[in-house]
Scaffold this active site. Structure first.
Site, short mmCIF file in Angstrom:
data_model
loop_
_atom_site.label_atom_id
_atom_site.label_comp_id
_atom_site.label_asym_id
_atom_site.label_seq_id
_atom_site.Cartn_x
_atom_site.Cartn_y
_atom_site.Cartn_z
N ASP A 178 0.81 -1.21 0.00
CA ASP A 178 0.00 0.00 0.00
C ASP A 178 0.85 1.28 0.00
O ASP A 178 1.85 1.37 0.73
CB ASP A 178 -0.85 -0.02 1.28
CG ASP A 178 -1.83 1.13 1.37
OD1 ASP A 178 -2.78 1.14 0.58
OD2 ASP A 178 -1.64 2.01 2.23
N GLU A 254 1.72 -0.29 -4.89
CA GLU A 254 0.75 0.74 -5.25
C GLU A 254 1.39 2.12 -5.23
O GLU A 254 1.82 2.60 -4.18
CB GLU A 254 -0.43 0.75 -4.27
CG GLU A 254 -1.54 1.69 -4.70
CD GLU A 254 -2.21 2.42 -3.55
OE1 GLU A 254 -1.61 2.58 -2.47
OE2 GLU A 254 -3.34 2.88 -3.76
C1 NOJ Z 1 -4.30 3.14 -0.66
C2 NOJ Z 1 -5.48 2.25 -0.37
O1 NOJ Z 1 -5.82 1.56 -1.54
C3 NOJ Z 1 -6.57 3.17 0.12
O2 NOJ Z 1 -7.80 2.51 0.20
C4 NOJ Z 1 -6.14 3.73 1.46
O3 NOJ Z 1 -7.11 4.67 1.88
C5 NOJ Z 1 -4.81 4.43 1.36
N1 NOJ Z 1 -3.85 3.71 0.57
C6 NOJ Z 1 -4.22 4.64 2.73
O4 NOJ Z 1 -3.79 3.41 3.27
#
Ligand code: NOJ
Length: 568
Positions: A178, A254
């Site tokens: 993440d 991500e």
């Molecule tokens: C990316 C995640 O996909 C999202 O849902 C989240 O709010 C943020 N990162 C913070 O962790």
């Protein structure tokens, strides 16, 4: 009651190789599990560790891998680590990004201070929150309940590696990582001991509370990030050697950033890295994109990607509007097919296989902190991610078959569930679901797994993708973006054998599965997506390593929208 373990046979039957679960760990759910209080415990409503281990065992027996969400940038503010950090207990005292306030003054016995810099949270408003006990501000790039971890602490780095080891020891197949590009912020030691203000973007209509008000030169994409990712890759590689038999250990990271920055996650000449999520289908393709533009988007990733690495195509996630809403219901089959027949990993968000549409969630029902932080009952819709997070539509029974008998769902089910649901589509051969499944079946062919890639835009509205492997049947995907039928002649694709058979036919196509024809004259209905198998490809030459596929079809499951009360 609908649990993931119960649904695994459905996922296997659909041809899904792996599921990625959004965070399942202990959390007060301020950001739906992305605010973790204990990385080694399961959130109660999902079940117990034994339930999770059972899920792992059943999925292994069915050949469906389980990929977990690893959230390394921040914990929840209710975690023991954070409490100990507040208390100044080593080594936790340095686990988070703490800073003194600016211009501290006392006025009539009241203490006033200003945040250490102008930095803004991704979810709006200051990224700094004052903590009375420690007398300092902590950084939170997301909600106040998500304090940022400090990767300049060696103990923290080791701690996070141990979290990875904990789950790898249980046998998970890898991680979705993440918000990885936010791991580091500018080091105050290089800026006279302060956190430097970020420059203003100059975008009209925005104020200091808006994330886009600033250019994020000090809070994301810092160079140190890449080594951390390469080190995690090395750690995962150790598990390939030791657990060997079952699988590779995948790591997908991500990051929403410019392509050259994204590509660096793949690794260097000497280091292996991750597979950076390719969000170009979500970000760069709209309902008005032409075949020329879609071809350009595809080619761009393939051009930047280092040779020998694995491409990927993300068609949805819990943070973005659904394909049907973003690109139009007419393009559901086209987008699903493209992601599945291009080289590399295909990522589907739950419900895209049946063409779910964003649900309506009123201001009063809105739960997403991004929506709530707008403080705006009208324009919250521009930020809220709740519409793509409404419960999965299994069937036409109450709550779309999602809820248990207590009747509650966490967000309202989308209105259209009576007609748009999995059960209805399974019963109908001419459905998004059956098309998706047919394409997935053909994804396992040698041509799609390893074949050379050719993309052509024959016109503004006709897109053609071929995957050809010498000695094997070729695969050909054809998309007509226009509403009128067109007949196409593919004589110019000289390497493509002439004889074709339809193996998957989208909901708008007149040509049905099993139809045979030649490449000189292919009738394609309006909005139709078709997949063909050709005769055996006869050209020779060495294989290109660039189109190597990773035999993985990843289904992203947001834990809170796919399950009601537990894993079982
Ligand atoms: C990316 C995640 O996909 C999202 O849902 C989240 O709010 C943020 N990162 C913070 O962790």
């Amino acid at each position: 009651m609908t649990g993931i373990t119960e649904k695994l046979p459905y996922l296997q039957e659909t041809g899904i190789d792996a599921i990625w679960l959004s965070p399942i760990y202990k959390s007060p759910m301020y950001d739906f599990g992305y605010d973790i209080t204990d990385y080694r415990q399961i959130q109660d409503e999902y079940g117990t560790m034994a339930d999770f281990e059972n899920l792992l065992n059943v999925s292994k027996s069915l050949g469906v891998r389980v990929v977990l969400d690893f959230v390394p940038n921040h914990t929840g503010n209710e975690s023991q680590w954070f409490n100990r950090s507040i208390a100044g207990e080593a080594p936790y005292n340095e686990y988070y990004v703490w800073a003194d306030g600016l211009n501290a003054t006392y006025d009539n016995g009241t203490f006033y201070t200003k945040p250490p810099s102008n930095w803004v949270s991704n979810f709006r408003k200051s990224a700094w929150e004052f903590n009375e006990v420690r007398g300092q501000y902590y950084l939170h790039q997301f909600v106040i309940g998500q304090p940022d971890l400090n990767y300049r602490s060696d103990s923290l780095q080791e701690e996070m590696k141990n979290v990875l080891r904990f789950w790898l020891d249980k046998g998970v197949s890898g991680f979705r990582v993440d918000a990885v590009n936010k791991l580091y912020e500018a080091d105050p030691r290089n800026y006279g001991g302060v956190y430097p203000d970020e420059p203003l973007s100059g975008i009209a209509g925005l104020g200091p509370d808006d994330y886009e008000y600033l250019i994020h030169v000090y809070t994301e994409n810092l160079n140190e990030t890449y080594d951390v990712v390469y080190n995690w890759r090395d750690l995962l590689d150790e598990y390939i050697t030791t657990q060997g038999e079952y699988d590779d250990k995948i790591m997908m990271t991500e990051t929403y950033a410019d392509l050259p920055l994204m590509i660096k996650y793949y690794g260097t000449k000497t280091r292996n890295g991750s597979i950076p999520f390719n969000f170009s289908f979500l970000e760069d393709i709209t309902m008005n994109s032409t075949a020329w533009e879609i071809k350009t988007v595809i080619d761009q990733w393939m051009t930047y990607m280092p040779s020998g690495r694995v491409a990927n195509w993300v068609n949805g996630n819990h943070d973005k509007s659904r394909v049907a809403t973003r690109q139009g219901v007419d393009r559901i089959d086209a987008m699903n097919m493209l992601a599945l027949i291009l080289p590399g990993v295909a990522v589907t968000y739950q419900g895209e296989e049946i063409g779910m549409i964003d649900g309506y969630v009123s201001w009063n029902d809105t739960k997403d902190p991004w929506g709530c932080n707008t403080d705006d009952p009208i324009n919250y819709v521009l930020k809220s991610r709740d519409p793509e997070r409404t419960p999965y539509q299994w069937d036409s029974s109450a709550h779309a078959g999602f809820s248990n008998t207590t009747g509650a769902t966490w967000l309202p089910v989308a209105d259209n569930y009576l007609t748009l649901n999995l059960a209805a589509q399974m019963a109908n051969q001419k459905s998004h679901y059956h098309f998706y499944k047919d394409v997935v079946t053909n994804r396992k062919t040698p041509a799609i797994q390893e074949g050379d890639l050719d993309t052509r835009a024959l016109s503004e509205s006709l897109l053609v993708v071929t995957r050809l492997l010498p000695g094997e049947a070729g695969m050909l995907g054809v998309v007509n973006l226009a509403s009128e039928a067109q007949t196409i002649d593919l004589t110019s694709l000289r390497l493509l054998p002439s004889d074709l058979e339809v193996v998957a036919s989208g909901v708008d196509c007149a040509l049905e599965k099993g139809a045979t024809l030649t490449k000189t004259s292919i009738p394609v209905s309006g909005h139709c997506a078709l997949l063909f198998r050709s005769g055996v490809v006869s050209y020779g030459g060495a294989a290109s390593t660039h189109y190597l596929s990773y035999p993985l079809m990843l289904l992203a499951l947001a834990s809170y929208t796919i399950i009601r009360t537990n894993f079982s």
